[in-house]
Design a protein around this motif. Sequence first.
Motif, PDB file in Angstrom:
ATOM      1  N   ILE A 173       1.285  -1.694  -0.074  1.00  0.00           N
ATOM      2  CA  ILE A 173       0.070   0.129   0.437  1.00  0.00           C
ATOM      3  C   ILE A 173       1.050   1.748   0.215  1.00  0.00           C
ATOM      4  O   ILE A 173       1.598   1.811   1.239  1.00  0.00           O
ATOM      5  N   ILE A 174       0.945   1.800  -1.112  1.00  0.00           N
ATOM      6  CA  ILE A 174       1.022   3.020  -0.999  1.00  0.00           C
ATOM      7  C   ILE A 174       0.575   4.091  -1.155  1.00  0.00           C
ATOM      8  O   ILE A 174      -0.093   4.514  -1.412  1.00  0.00           O
ATOM      9  N   GLN A 175       1.220   5.282   0.265  1.00  0.00           N
ATOM     10  CA  GLN A 175       0.269   6.050   0.451  1.00  0.00           C
ATOM     11  C   GLN A 175       0.762   8.344  -0.960  1.00  0.00           C
ATOM     12  O   GLN A 175       2.017   8.019  -0.274  1.00  0.00           O
ATOM     13  N   ILE A 176       0.245   7.950  -1.089  1.00  0.00           N
ATOM     14  CA  ILE A 176       0.562   9.496  -2.024  1.00  0.00           C
ATOM     15  C   ILE A 176       0.343  10.338  -1.016  1.00  0.00           C
ATOM     16  O   ILE A 176      -0.899  11.124  -1.488  1.00  0.00           O
ATOM     17  N   ASP A 177       0.923  11.154  -0.354  1.00  0.00           N
ATOM     18  CA  ASP A 177       0.424  12.237   0.212  1.00  0.00           C
ATOM     19  C   ASP A 177      -0.144  13.493  -0.019  1.00  0.00           C
ATOM     20  O   ASP A 177       0.583  14.131  -0.772  1.00  0.00           O
ATOM     21  N   GLY A 178      -1.309  13.929   0.171  1.00  0.00           N
ATOM     22  CA  GLY A 178      -1.736  15.152  -0.188  1.00  0.00           C
ATOM     23  C   GLY A 178      -2.401  14.938  -1.657  1.00  0.00           C
ATOM     24  O   GLY A 178      -2.957  15.986  -2.252  1.00  0.00           O
ATOM     25  N   LEU A 179      -2.257  13.962  -2.192  1.00  0.00           N
ATOM     26  CA  LEU A 179      -3.233  13.214  -3.843  1.00  0.00           C
ATOM     27  C   LEU A 179      -4.825  13.416  -3.546  1.00  0.00           C
ATOM     28  O   LEU A 179      -4.586  12.803  -3.352  1.00  0.00           O
ATOM     29  N   SER A 180      -5.927  15.090  -4.755  1.00  0.00           N
ATOM     30  CA  SER A 180      -6.965  14.899  -4.579  1.00  0.00           C
ATOM     31  C   SER A 180      -7.172  13.363  -5.915  1.00  0.00           C
ATOM     32  O   SER A 180      -6.166  13.541  -6.540  1.00  0.00           O
ATOM     33  N   ALA A 181      -8.401  13.085  -5.925  1.00  0.00           N
ATOM     34  CA  ALA A 181      -9.198  12.744  -6.860  1.00  0.00           C
ATOM     35  C   ALA A 181      -8.873  13.531  -7.906  1.00  0.00           C
ATOM     36  O   ALA A 181      -8.192  13.440  -9.203  1.00  0.00           O
ATOM     37  N   PRO A 182     -10.070  14.887  -7.934  1.00  0.00           N
ATOM     38  CA  PRO A 182      -9.349  15.484  -9.280  1.00  0.00           C
ATOM     39  C   PRO A 182      -8.054  15.233 -10.218  1.00  0.00           C
ATOM     40  O   PRO A 182      -8.007  15.240 -11.678  1.00  0.00           O
ATOM     41  N   LEU A 183      -7.161  15.537  -9.499  1.00  0.00           N
ATOM     42  CA  LEU A 183      -5.892  15.880  -9.841  1.00  0.00           C
ATOM     43  C   LEU A 183      -5.144  14.688 -10.434  1.00  0.00           C
ATOM     44  O   LEU A 183      -4.496  14.751 -11.404  1.00  0.00           O
ATOM     45  N   LEU A 184      -5.630  13.963  -9.701  1.00  0.00           N
ATOM     46  CA  LEU A 184      -5.619  12.635  -9.837  1.00  0.00           C
ATOM     47  C   LEU A 184      -5.560  11.759 -11.616  1.00  0.00           C
ATOM     48  O   LEU A 184      -4.861  11.718 -13.222  1.00  0.00           O
ATOM     49  N   ASN A 185      -7.003  12.184 -11.700  1.00  0.00           N
ATOM     50  CA  ASN A 185      -7.703  11.839 -12.852  1.00  0.00           C
ATOM     51  C   ASN A 185      -7.301  13.129 -14.194  1.00  0.00           C
ATOM     52  O   ASN A 185      -6.775  12.475 -15.034  1.00  0.00           O
ATOM     53  N   TRP A 186      -7.024  13.844 -13.522  1.00  0.00           N
ATOM     54  CA  TRP A 186      -6.374  15.287 -14.687  1.00  0.00           C
ATOM     55  C   TRP A 186      -5.172  14.739 -15.323  1.00  0.00           C
ATOM     56  O   TRP A 186      -4.755  14.103 -16.341  1.00  0.00           O
ATOM     57  N   MET A 187      -4.302  14.497 -14.642  1.00  0.00           N
ATOM     58  CA  MET A 187      -2.606  13.824 -14.085  1.00  0.00           C
ATOM     59  C   MET A 187      -2.904  12.485 -15.467  1.00  0.00           C
ATOM     60  O   MET A 187      -2.119  12.630 -15.989  1.00  0.00           O
ATOM     61  N   VAL A 188      -3.847  11.734 -15.440  1.00  0.00           N
ATOM     62  CA  VAL A 188      -4.151   9.811 -15.583  1.00  0.00           C
ATOM     63  C   VAL A 188      -4.747  10.739 -17.600  1.00  0.00           C
ATOM     64  O   VAL A 188      -3.940  10.747 -18.746  1.00  0.00           O
ATOM     65  N   LEU A 189      -5.440  11.277 -17.380  1.00  0.00           N
ATOM     66  CA  LEU A 189      -5.944  12.203 -18.549  1.00  0.00           C
ATOM     67  C   LEU A 189      -4.804  12.489 -19.630  1.00  0.00           C
ATOM     68  O   LEU A 189      -4.511  12.329 -20.658  1.00  0.00           O
ATOM     69  N   GLY A 191      -1.389  11.241 -20.293  1.00  0.00           N
ATOM     70  CA  GLY A 191      -0.905  10.935 -20.060  1.00  0.00           C
ATOM     71  C   GLY A 191       0.349  11.302 -19.015  1.00  0.00           C
ATOM     72  O   GLY A 191       1.886  10.606 -20.026  1.00  0.00           O
ATOM     73  N   ASN A 192       0.462  11.989 -18.306  1.00  0.00           N
ATOM     74  CA  ASN A 192       1.913  12.584 -17.374  1.00  0.00           C
ATOM     75  C   ASN A 192       2.132  11.603 -16.128  1.00  0.00           C
ATOM     76  O   ASN A 192       3.267  11.638 -15.432  1.00  0.00           O
ATOM     77  N   LEU A 193       1.399  10.006 -16.325  1.00  0.00           N
ATOM     78  CA  LEU A 193       1.603   9.340 -15.137  1.00  0.00           C
ATOM     79  C   LEU A 193       1.964   7.487 -16.297  1.00  0.00           C
ATOM     80  O   LEU A 193       0.805   7.269 -15.982  1.00  0.00           O
ATOM     81  N   PRO A 194       2.829   7.047 -16.178  1.00  0.00           N
ATOM     82  CA  PRO A 194       2.944   6.374 -17.669  1.00  0.00           C
ATOM     83  C   PRO A 194       3.016   4.682 -16.350  1.00  0.00           C
ATOM     84  O   PRO A 194       1.701   4.347 -17.224  1.00  0.00           O
ATOM     85  N   ASN A 195       3.055   4.605 -15.705  1.00  0.00           N
ATOM     86  CA  ASN A 195       3.047   3.952 -14.986  1.00  0.00           C
ATOM     87  C   ASN A 195       1.290   3.596 -14.191  1.00  0.00           C
ATOM     88  O   ASN A 195       0.761   2.712 -14.751  1.00  0.00           O
ATOM     89  N   LEU A 196       1.034   4.328 -13.128  1.00  0.00           N
ATOM     90  CA  LEU A 196      -0.389   4.003 -12.555  1.00  0.00           C
ATOM     91  C   LEU A 196      -1.077   4.778 -13.903  1.00  0.00           C
ATOM     92  O   LEU A 196      -2.455   3.916 -13.185  1.00  0.00           O
ATOM     93  N   GLY A 197      -0.729   5.705 -14.509  1.00  0.00           N
ATOM     94  CA  GLY A 197      -1.930   5.316 -15.514  1.00  0.00           C
ATOM     95  C   GLY A 197      -2.372   4.803 -16.663  1.00  0.00           C
ATOM     96  O   GLY A 197      -3.772   4.085 -17.030  1.00  0.00           O
ATOM     97  N   GLY A 198      -1.298   4.118 -16.282  1.00  0.00           N
ATOM     98  CA  GLY A 198      -1.189   2.249 -17.470  1.00  0.00           C
ATOM     99  C   GLY A 198      -1.800   1.908 -16.760  1.00  0.00           C
ATOM    100  O   GLY A 198      -2.249   0.631 -16.897  1.00  0.00           O
ATOM    101  N   ILE A 200      -4.538   1.788 -14.732  1.00  0.00           N
ATOM    102  CA  ILE A 200      -5.847   2.485 -14.675  1.00  0.00           C
ATOM    103  C   ILE A 200      -6.256   1.440 -16.556  1.00  0.00           C
ATOM    104  O   ILE A 200      -7.436   1.472 -16.164  1.00  0.00           O
ATOM    105  N   ARG A 201      -5.693   2.304 -17.479  1.00  0.00           N
ATOM    106  CA  ARG A 201      -6.150   1.926 -18.432  1.00  0.00           C
ATOM    107  C   ARG A 201      -6.526   1.256 -19.129  1.00  0.00           C
ATOM    108  O   ARG A 201      -6.619   0.426 -19.979  1.00  0.00           O
ATOM    109  N   ASP A 202      -5.409   0.364 -19.152  1.00  0.00           N
ATOM    110  CA  ASP A 202      -5.378  -1.770 -19.508  1.00  0.00           C
ATOM    111  C   ASP A 202      -6.228  -1.983 -18.169  1.00  0.00           C
ATOM    112  O   ASP A 202      -6.972  -2.856 -18.678  1.00  0.00           O
ATOM    113  N   GLY A 203      -7.102  -1.948 -17.562  1.00  0.00           N
ATOM    114  CA  GLY A 203      -8.077  -2.422 -16.713  1.00  0.00           C
ATOM    115  C   GLY A 203      -7.642  -2.985 -15.261  1.00  0.00           C
ATOM    116  O   GLY A 203      -8.307  -3.809 -14.694  1.00  0.00           O
ATOM    117  N   LYS A 204      -6.531  -3.167 -15.197  1.00  0.00           N
ATOM    118  CA  LYS A 204      -5.895  -3.349 -14.035  1.00  0.00           C
ATOM    119  C   LYS A 204      -6.114  -3.027 -12.758  1.00  0.00           C
ATOM    120  O   LYS A 204      -6.512  -3.759 -11.625  1.00  0.00           O
TER     121      LYS A 204
END
Length: 704
Positions: A173-189, A191-198, A200-204
């Motif tokens: 379990i990795i906690q990213i301190d202070g990261l909001s859901a809207p910001l993570l959603n925007w970063m994934v959309l 494409g700035n987070l190739p690992n975490l975003g990947g 989510i994108r591949d459905g894992k």
Amino acid sequence: MAKPPEVSGDRRRRRPVWLDLRSRTGRGLQTMLFGGLASLISLIITFWTLPQISSDGRVPILRLVVLLAVFSMLMRWVLAGIAILIGSIGVLVGGLLSQFGVVYLGITVDPGVNLHGGVEAPLLVSIVMSSVSAFVGWVAYAGSADAYVAEVMRVVHRRARRITPTQKTGMLIIQIDGLSAPLLNWMVLAGNLPNLGGWIRDGKHSMVGWHTGVPSTTPASQAGILHGGSRQIPAFRWYEKESARVMVTNRGRDAAEIEDRMSTGRGLLADGGVSISNNWSGDAERSELVFSRASLPSHRSRGYVRFFSSPQGAARGMVLCVAEMVKELHQARRQRARHLVPRVKRGGAYIFLRAITNVLLRDLNVSLITDELVKGTPVIYCDFVDYDEVAHHAGPTRAESLQTLEGLDRVLGALKRIIDILPHSYEVVVLSDHGQSQGSTFLQRYGRTLTQVVDDLVDTTKEPVAAVGTTEGWGPVNAFLTELSLRRSVAGSVTRRALHAKAISGEVELGPKDCEPLVAADEQMVVTSSGNLALIYLATTPGRVPLEEIELLHPKLIPGLATHPGVGFVVVDSLAEGPVAIGRAGVHVLRTGRIEGDDPLARYGPFAAASMLRQAEMPHNGDIVVISRLDEYTHEVAAFEELVGCHGGIGGWQTEAVLVHPSRWVVDKPPVGSDEVHALLIGWLEQLGHRKDLREPVETRVEA
């Protein structure tokens, strides 16, 4: 992440030895080639710039490269062997000195290398060559995968065949301190987070937002996630009338006392787990860099030794820390030059703390996590504070803050690759404890602090005592130094002597003291601040003081606060109807939902009433709870601390945390409150077979 089904695992075990040998040999040769090339470049620069050293040709330089590699390897073995005797700081100091010693030994042993000058020549050449080597290594790895992480992966590769696999899939379990859901959603959309975003994108993995409630702070959220006990934490800091002292949740002795209050012995990490860089232990058997356990002697971890003895670990980290501080100075100047608003002063201790959290603690966390992954520890929980620390001072959506998220994404990618090397499986869960809301501070907007405003509204003979703070980052540093000082080693003795003036009851306390003011017995008012949440205490009046009594004692206080342009609403307990939220033009009765006039909670979202009612009923809560204004259009708040990005209260993104989990685990509805996140994680651990049967007798701690 879990390994493929058992069939794939069997194939993995049946893979011919010569294939693994060839793979490891290729990686080893590649590492030697790059390391030798970096050493060669460092030597050429040193020979070219210093008149104190010369060679009889090219062959001695190449021979020196080989000698340095051999001596460095031998020194690493020596440090690893004596680590138990000298401790982590001893390994750190030894690692730094050994790199100078390796260079000194190499240039004196090689007959083709000539030194010119007095006795200071070897020392000068050693220092310069080691510094140049560290700089070359930094340039070589800048913009690519972290050098130390790459070295950790090479170590795991070498040990992979000797690791005894565990039978059950573990959970990281990795906690990213202070990261909001809207910001993570925007970063994934984006494409700035190739690992975490990947993932989510591949459905894992699936992503779900969750509401933290109030207070939206790390201690409160982790109390819920790790212990299911978030109701014990009314704010980041608060005043307790019974003991007449301010409790600060990232201060070791206070954290230990608070954990004793809420722990049942059956926390998230109770059954063989480990807690790393957290506020609380989660009832883990082993803890590293944990505030509530900082005063307890810690075992020596292989991860500590690897980090402090590695040239790519602490030594390289020192160089990168300097680079990080220079980068911070440049980015702060750029904000001023561009006249960005909102912004705050970025200087002082923050420059140092940013370097520590973004460089040293990040790599140290990776090393500690890797050690636990190799052991097959059932559940590992680690908090990375990089983003939160930068976002407080730069702003949660500013470029430098987003860059730290990209760095943490690389860490996630590296940990995933390490897990793939291991013979046993892990599921990876990524979550945050809260978000952050941006805005100019209360002081910047109105030229006065909230404490000064309170002072104008009350009829007292003494000024109110203010408990505020602008830097949370001292917590991990103090926890680390406290652990070291309590160890029975050379490093422990040195640390104790060096920091004895800063130690209270064995606990090291560095950092500003404005968050821990002295409260005299005759103090009349105490104001504590946590982001855009403030708690006001009538210190000489015992118990929770009701609205009716406050109106008699200080008739201007409640109306003055409720109508102040920087205040959204105040919550106070009334004898007639219980907790009520009072705004500029209306009242909201929290228990019944009755509203008179304009609803003061309307702008703060659908969870505001329930969140404020829950917070109002917590022990040691303020007699008056103050929440800052919330801009209708920008959703900016006005922190009562000098932080451009804040959390602690409600309004904006600060209560919108996120949970990213394996898709095979279905979340029926978004959790509300960290206690519900705790229940989810417990359920997943039960599915993995890592929770003991609660029907078995569990040994519980009896309070004295």
